[in-house]
Scaffold this active site. Structure first.
Site, short mmCIF file in Angstrom:
data_model
loop_
_atom_site.label_atom_id
_atom_site.label_comp_id
_atom_site.label_asym_id
_atom_site.label_seq_id
_atom_site.Cartn_x
_atom_site.Cartn_y
_atom_site.Cartn_z
CG ASP A 361 18.86 11.48 30.36
OD1 ASP A 361 19.57 11.81 29.41
OD2 ASP A 361 17.78 12.03 30.65
CE LYS A 536 21.03 9.31 26.43
NZ LYS A 536 19.98 9.85 27.29
CG ASP A 559 16.96 8.50 28.74
OD1 ASP A 559 18.10 8.66 28.27
OD2 ASP A 559 16.32 9.40 29.31
#
Length: 664
Positions: A361, A536, A559
């Protein structure tokens, strides 16, 4: 390779059943049973005929057999219960492992020994039963103690939403539970409060910190009709929102669902000891029954054949195997913890040496996560950089905008002396202005320069930064550039990973210009920008589908799904609790360089485990055939088997201790 990934992907959900051999047990359960088992085993060892023969003493009294039987029964049915339950679960889930192997050994030892008490010809294995259960309980206690426990990611996500909200009913402000809110309700959100649910701004304007939800590094300006996300943090403006999404319809619930699906689908590799135990279970059963059949075919009596079969099955479950992995794991996990790394999923840590790709990230991971001044420029000769910074800092000290706060903090850090400012005025959505030393000064955004018929000089390096301009008496004299600063350790981290032939990518919710600048500065293999949490996750699954063994390193709520899905999820310790709970490994020091250290430590740990398994298995390779009678008329007595077992356990324990010197 550069990628700007911003379109929606469908989630590919995969149902993968996983088996947890410790399900339903707590660390304290194994510890308590181990202590009880130890006290019950000591008298069994002292009363054992085999031990008395070795040490040449005699301790026999009326009812010796019954005392041993009672002690052994408590051992088997109480202390051995976790293994028996675990074996049933393993068989049901088609996941034969350590629990099955232990259960076969203790069951054969117990029931054979009970038969000898009631007249069956042979020597009992009660003391072997006790030592086996005690050592296996010790191993499982060490194993469970070294793991931080089950993930609490979902509950941590839920904690982001405040439990109360201020509902507007006419002119009244009523505090209500978050569960009472319905779509269409109007809520008051005061400055610096968490936004209770998704909605649309109906009055007021503010800057909202969405960084831990979306990855956007800058506080986002929100005005009337703009959407807001539940769980984000309001800035300095009070706003009224109209609720659009509650419960299953909210952004945060979408993230919760993704994390839940990812955790269910993540196939956690069966650990080394279980894989070895699976084959040893089959070998133990096969060799035991083969021994029985062969001796019966050779014409020996049933009692002799059964004794030989039991010996094989008991010896096939070496005490060393039960400690080979837990001792290494316990030592390794405690040692790396002292180096600033917490291991939550031991299997992921063991397999970190297999990594081929690491995805970072950006915000808060490769970068500091806070806006900071990165450059001050003077655009005219009669003003120095120091003059520009002093005037900008003097004006911005009166503003509550996040950019102003970053500049003011930078000025304090560099001990900048401020000018006296008069006639200060905040220009909505444009900047600030005031009078310094009799001249009109203004700090303006790039768009606001047009009002002064000025245009900034285009510079490629400022394209990915936030820039404010100093204008004095309608002349553009300087600029201050702000950005989310790249961590000093990030370059070394990327270099160390590349030196180990590991590809390094970045996946961020931030915009593509910012992402490209960070990617170029760190010389990454590529980047993915403007991602939603599910996108993601898709990046991770796409890489895994190409055969990559992937680690995800992140710190935010956005995340969490990717951290849960990655082969190895690594959280920066300063990040959100959600990220920490979804990860396999937590870096307490917030240092990306520790990722390469984790990989090295994982390799060392795996190697040490393999060494211990090799030794524990060697014991079996030698002991099982001998116990089966291949050297007949030489038969391996239980006492000799015990001595070999003890030596094997000691060697495994010493080798596990050596790991402490290797992890630095």
């Amino acid at each position: 390779m550069e990628k700007n990934h911003s379109h929606h992907h469908d989630l590919h959900k995969e149902e993968t059943h996983t088996h947890d051999k410790h399900a339903g047990h707590h660390t304290s359960d194994f510890k308590k049973k181990f202590i009880i088992s130890l006290f019950l085993t000591l008298p069994l060892v002292v009363l054992s005929a085999a031990i008395q023969d070795i040490f040449n003493y005699q301790l026999v009294f009326p009812g010796t057999d019954i005392v041993q039987l009672l002690l052994a029964s408590v051992l088997y049915f109480y202390c051995g219960l976790p293994f028996l339950k675990g074996a049933v679960s393993e068989v049901r889930d088609h996941a034969i492992g350590m629990m099955s192997l232990i259960s076969v050994a203790i069951s054969v030892a117990y029931f054979y020994s009970v038969a000898t008490v009631f007249g069956f010809h042979g020597m009992d294995f009660f003391w072997e039963l006790g030592t086996l259960i005690s050592i296996m309980l010790l191993g499982h206690w060490l194993e469970m103690r070294s793991i931080m426990g089950a993930s609490k990611a979902l509950s941590a996500l839920a904690e982001l939403i405040p439990k109360k909200a201020i509902k507007l009913v006419g002119e009244k402000q009523i505090e209500v539970s978050i569960n009472e809110i319905q779509p269409g309700d109007k809520l008051l959100v005061r400055a610096n409060d968490k936004i209770p649910t998704d909605g649309i701004i109906r009055s007021g304007e503010t800057h909202i910190d969405e960084s831990m939800l979306t990855g956007e590094s800058r506080p986002v300006k929100r005005v009337i009709s703009d959407p807001v996300i539940g769980g984000s943090i309001n800035g300095n403006g009070t706003i009224t929102i109209q609720v659009t999404g509650v419960g299953d319809e909210s952004y945060l619930q979408t993230v919760i669902d993704i994390v839940q699906n990812a955790q269910n689908a993540k196939s956690r590799t069966q650990n080394l000891a279980d894989r070895a135990a699976k084959w040893l279970t089959y070998i133990s059963l096969g060799a035991g029954f083969l021994t029985l059949v062969v001796w019966l075919v050779l014409g020996r009596e049933l009692s002799f054949a059964i004794m030989m079969m039991v010996g094989v099955m008991v010896i096939a479950c070496p005490h060393a195997l039960g400690l080979a992995i837990p001792l290494v794991a316990s030592n390794s996990i405690s040692k790396v913890a002292s180096n600033g790394v917490l291991i939550r999923n031991r299997t992921a840590f063991e397999n970190s040496g297999k990594l081929t790709t690491v995805v970072f990230d950006k915000t808060g991971t490769l970068t500091v996560g806070n806006f900071t001044v990165v450059r001050v420029l003077s655009l005219v000769e009669n003003y120095s950089k120091e003059d520009v910074l002093r005037r900008v800092t003097s004006l911005e000290q009166f503003s509550e905008h996040p950019i102003a706060s970053a500049i003011t903090n930078y000025g304090k850090m560099h001990e900048v002396e401020k000018h006296d400012v008069s006639h200060f005025e905040s220009l909505t959505a444009k900047g600030v202005k005031g009078v310094i030393e009799g001249e009109g000064n203004a700090v303006l955004s790039p768009k606001a320069l047009a009002d002064f018929n000025l245009s900034p000089k285009e510079q490629e390096e400022t394209a990915a930064r936030t820039v404010v301009y100093l204008v004095i008496s309608s002349e553009l004299v300087g600029q201050v550039e702000l950005a989310d600063e790249v961590r000093q350790e990030s370059k070394q981290a990327v270099k160390a990973l590349k030196d180990n032939h590991i590809k390094v990518f970045m996946a961020t919710g931030d915009n593509a210009l910012v992402a490209k600048q960070v990617s170029d500065e760190l010389q990454l293999d590529g980047f993915f920008a403007e991602l939603k949490p599910e996108e993601k996750l898709q990046i991770l699954t796409d890489l895994q589908a190409k055969g990559e063994y992937v680690a995800m390193v992140g710190d935010g709520v956005n995340d969490a799904p990717a951290l849960a899905t990655a082969n190895v999820g690594v959280a920066i310790g300063s990040g959100t609790e959600v990220a920490n709970e979804a990860a396999d490994i937590i870096l307490i020091q917030n240092n990306p360089e520790d990722v390469s250290k984790v990989i090295l430590w994982g390799k060392l740990t795996k190697r040490k485990m393999m060494q211990n398994l090799a030794w524990a298995t060697l014991y079996n390779v030698i002991a099982i055939p001998v116990a089966a009678g291949v050297l007949y008329p030489f038969i391996l007595p239980p006492a000799i088997s015990a001595a070999i077992m003890s030596l094997s356990t000691i060697i495994v324990a010493i080798n596990a201790q050596l790991l402490l010197k290797e992890i630095k």
